[in-house]
Design a protein around this motif. Structure first.
Motif, PDB file in Angstrom:
ATOM      1  N   LEU A  50       0.821  -1.227   0.000  1.00  0.00           N
ATOM      2  CA  LEU A  50       0.000   0.000   0.000  1.00  0.00           C
ATOM      3  C   LEU A  50       0.851   1.273   0.000  1.00  0.00           C
ATOM      4  N   GLN A  51       2.180   1.092   0.021  1.00  0.00           N
ATOM      5  CA  GLN A  51       3.087   2.246   0.021  1.00  0.00           C
ATOM      6  C   GLN A  51       2.752   3.192  -1.142  1.00  0.00           C
ATOM      7  N   GLY A  52       2.482   4.471  -0.805  1.00  0.00           N
ATOM      8  CA  GLY A  52       2.233   5.482  -1.839  1.00  0.00           C
ATOM      9  C   GLY A  52       0.838   5.449  -2.443  1.00  0.00           C
ATOM     10  N   LYS A  53       0.017   4.504  -2.024  1.00  0.00           N
ATOM     11  CA  LYS A  53      -1.342   4.443  -2.596  1.00  0.00           C
ATOM     12  C   LYS A  53      -2.202   5.538  -1.960  1.00  0.00           C
ATOM     13  N   LYS A  54      -3.040   6.150  -2.767  1.00  0.00           N
ATOM     14  CA  LYS A  54      -3.948   7.157  -2.221  1.00  0.00           C
ATOM     15  C   LYS A  54      -5.312   6.502  -1.983  1.00  0.00           C
TER      16      LYS A  54
ATOM     17  N   HIS B 280      -5.056   4.434  10.957  1.00  0.00           N
ATOM     18  CA  HIS B 280      -3.720   4.148  11.500  1.00  0.00           C
ATOM     19  C   HIS B 280      -3.021   3.058  10.691  1.00  0.00           C
ATOM     20  N   SER B 281      -3.744   1.953  10.410  1.00  0.00           N
ATOM     21  CA  SER B 281      -3.109   0.848   9.674  1.00  0.00           C
ATOM     22  C   SER B 281      -2.658   1.301   8.291  1.00  0.00           C
ATOM     23  N   LEU B 282      -3.551   2.007   7.577  1.00  0.00           N
ATOM     24  CA  LEU B 282      -3.223   2.411   6.204  1.00  0.00           C
ATOM     25  C   LEU B 282      -2.012   3.334   6.176  1.00  0.00           C
ATOM     26  N   THR B 283      -2.000   4.301   7.094  1.00  0.00           N
ATOM     27  CA  THR B 283      -0.888   5.264   7.069  1.00  0.00           C
ATOM     28  C   THR B 283       0.410   4.596   7.509  1.00  0.00           C
ATOM     29  N   GLN B 284       0.299   3.644   8.480  1.00  0.00           N
ATOM     30  CA  GLN B 284       1.524   2.923   8.884  1.00  0.00           C
ATOM     31  C   GLN B 284       2.105   2.130   7.723  1.00  0.00           C
ATOM     32  N   MET B 285       1.233   1.718   6.796  1.00  0.00           N
ATOM     33  CA  MET B 285       1.710   0.963   5.633  1.00  0.00           C
ATOM     34  C   MET B 285       2.142   1.884   4.500  1.00  0.00           C
ATOM     35  N   GLY B 286       2.139   3.189   4.767  1.00  0.00           N
ATOM     36  CA  GLY B 286       2.650   4.131   3.766  1.00  0.00           C
ATOM     37  C   GLY B 286       1.601   4.657   2.814  1.00  0.00           C
ATOM     38  N   ALA B 287       0.328   4.368   3.076  1.00  0.00           N
ATOM     39  CA  ALA B 287      -0.725   4.899   2.197  1.00  0.00           C
ATOM     40  C   ALA B 287      -1.048   6.333   2.601  1.00  0.00           C
ATOM     41  N   GLU B 288      -1.561   7.076   1.620  1.00  0.00           N
ATOM     42  CA  GLU B 288      -2.020   8.441   1.895  1.00  0.00           C
ATOM     43  C   GLU B 288      -3.550   8.368   1.998  1.00  0.00           C
ATOM     44  N   VAL B 289      -4.104   8.832   3.112  1.00  0.00           N
ATOM     45  CA  VAL B 289      -5.551   8.721   3.306  1.00  0.00           C
ATOM     46  C   VAL B 289      -6.187  10.108   3.226  1.00  0.00           C
ATOM     47  N   VAL B 290      -7.202  10.221   2.367  1.00  0.00           N
ATOM     48  CA  VAL B 290      -7.970  11.465   2.280  1.00  0.00           C
ATOM     49  C   VAL B 290      -9.404  11.127   2.639  1.00  0.00           C
ATOM     50  N   ALA B 291      -9.887  11.739   3.721  1.00  0.00           N
ATOM     51  CA  ALA B 291     -11.189  11.321   4.244  1.00  0.00           C
ATOM     52  C   ALA B 291     -12.233  12.418   4.143  1.00  0.00           C
ATOM     53  N   TYR B 292     -13.481  11.964   3.980  1.00  0.00           N
ATOM     54  CA  TYR B 292     -14.611  12.897   4.013  1.00  0.00           C
ATOM     55  C   TYR B 292     -15.691  12.337   4.920  1.00  0.00           C
ATOM     56  N   ASP B 293     -16.274  13.202   5.720  1.00  0.00           N
ATOM     57  CA  ASP B 293     -17.444  12.828   6.534  1.00  0.00           C
ATOM     58  C   ASP B 293     -18.346  14.051   6.604  1.00  0.00           C
TER      59      ASP B 293
END
Ligand SMILES: NC(=O)c1ccc[n+]([C@@H]2O[C@H](COP(=O)([O-])OP(=O)(O)OC[C@H]3O[C@@H](n4cnc5c(N)ncnc54)[C@H](O)[C@@H]3O)[C@@H](O)[C@H]2O)c1
Length: 434
Positions: A305-309, A334-347
């Motif tokens: 997941l490294q670098g995945k958005k 937390h899990s996604l970012t620890q694996m190097g993913a970039e998370v963009v969230a909407y709520d």
């Protein structure tokens, strides 16, 4: 009746507002000055559908007031309702420190005729324990009623105005009768019990519902490997009146301020009495696993997941609330970012609260479209109704890869077919690749 409510959180505020709506004179008391100042200006500290308009109308009708002063709030109160938090302690037991403090605080102003009602969720024996604290401080006997609350966040006003049942536990018939009278305008079924049974009813209810969720989630996991569809299964199972359809929606597990802590507190009570309530241990273990499922599915799909958005739709623990307590989105982020993913969230409403919990480990988008733009995958984490009504056909075109991980089984096959080109992974239902 003249009523004081201690604590203006989800339970205390909803209770205070609704009791004023049915004609009582209510003083809501909190130690949090900012909350009280906002409430005095008609601003609700929580997002609950319908709450702010009732707040305004009952304040205008002068039936509803707010204060941080116990002296002011408890003056002449016939009934004192305690609705302070009982969060999880380090050992899994309910932390009663807010309740103990509230008990000591009110003892200075309580009258011999006033009835003390504990609405907070408390372990068996707590009402009696709190009674001893108050009596030791004030020096005369007081009457206690256990009145556990069952409202659901997101429909707190509706649930308070139209409860399935009201539980009143007391060892004092006159006290229980007075509280029954307080609730009479609601025209709801009232169940009288002894004080310990009333306390247990609350935990037994929440632990049962949490277990029902873990049960259908484990069935969902089995459906995935045997090639069944959990939605059809739940539909067929739920139509059995002995089982019922509620709480049979498979997903990424329960969260929130109640189920996680209440299941653990009941387990703690069982262990105190050397009862091995192993079923509850499984309920918790299944839920922990379920909250990791979307990330596991993403790892299986992408490898790395490294670098995945990743666009994340929904942050609150469930729709129609801004509450982030124990929300599955926290573990997932937390899990996604620890694996190097970039998370963009909407709520739609929980971003401010999410920022307090997740800080800047993720980015917050101001719309679904902002979140999804150039994303390698989309994760649906909270089943907000507005998400199910989105035009996914045009949304997926904005993504780098049209890959959806749906943790709440929000989308139907027809919506996916309209996308043309999409990969769709949900919970307990077949993978769809078009
Ligand atoms: N949130 C729910 O959906 C729900 C549903 C049923 C039962 N419950 C139970 O109701 C209780 C309250 O939950 P909540 O979600 O409303 O909590 P919350 O954390 O939203 O609110 C608690 C409030 O109590 C105030 N407070 C703390 N100590 C105080 C004191 N000494 N005097 C006056 N105010 C004080 C806090 O400032 C806060 O505003 C808990 O025991 C919870 O388990 C919650």
């Amino acid at each position: 009746m003249k009523i004081a409510v201690l604590g203006t959180g989800y339970v205390g505020l909803s209770t205070g507002v609704c009791l004023s709506e049915i004609g009582h004179h209510v003083y809501c008391i909190d130690i949090n000055e900012q909350k009280i100042n906002n409430l005095r200006n008609g601003i609700s500290p929580i997002y609950e559908p319908g709450l702010e308009s009732l707040l305004a109308s009952n304040m205008t009708a002068q039936r509803l007031q707010f204060t941080t002063s116990l002296e002011e709030g408890l003056n002449d109160a016939e009934i004192i309702i305690i609705a302070v938090g009982t969060p999880q302690g380090d050992d899994g037991a309910a932390d009663l420190s807010y309740l103990e403090q509230a008990a000591k605080d009110i003892s200075k102003y309580v009258a011999a005729s006033s009835i003390i009602v504990i609405k907070s969720t408390v372990p068996v024996g707590t009402n009696e324990y709190i009674q001893t604290i108050i009596e030791a401080e004030c020096g005369f006997p007081v009457q206690m009623v256990s009145n556990p609350e069952f409202l659901r966040q997101g429909s707190a006003v509706q649930d308070t105005m139209k409860p399935d049942r009201i539980i009143l536990g007391s060892n004092d018939k006159t006290a229980a009768e007075k509280i029954r009278e307080m609730y009479l305008p609601l025209n709801a079924p009232i169940i009288l019990a002894d004080i310990r049974s009333a306390e247990m009813i609350k935990y037994a209810s929440n632990a049962f519902l949490a277990t029902k969720i873990s049960y259908i989630n484990e069935i969902a996991n089995l459906c995935e490997v045997v090639g069944a569809n959990v939605e059809d299964v739940a539909n067929g199972v739920g139509k059995d009146k002995r089982i019922g359809e509620a709480f049979l929606q498979a997903g990424i597990g329960y969260g929130g301020s109640c189920f996680p802590k209440d299941v653990k507190a009941l387990l703690h009570t069982a262990s105190l009495y050397q009862v091995d309530f192993s079923m509850l241990k499984e309920t918790i273990a299944i839920n922990d696993n379920q909250q990791k499922l979307l990330v596991k599915k993403a790892v299986k799909r992408f490898g790395d997941l490294q670098g995945k958005k990743i666009a994340m739709l929904g942050l609150s623990f469930k729709p129609e609330t801004d509450d982030m307590r124990e929300a599955p989105s926290i573990k997932i982020a937390h899990s996604l970012t620890q694996m190097g993913a970039e998370v963009v969230a909407y709520d739609p409403v929980a971003i401010n609260n999410a920022k307090q919990v997740l800080g800047d480990i993720i980015t917050y988008a101001s719309s679904v479209y902002d979140a999804i733009s150039q994303a390698d995958a989309l994760m649906i984490v909270t089943e907000w109704k507005e998400f199910t009504q989105l035009d996914f056909a045009s949304l997926v075109k904005k993504m780098n890869h049209p890959i959806i991980f749906d943790g709440r089984n929000c989308l139907e096959e027809e919506q996916l077919k309209a996308c043309g080109n999409v990969e769709y992974y949900s919970i307990g239902r077949p993978v769809i690749i078009i």
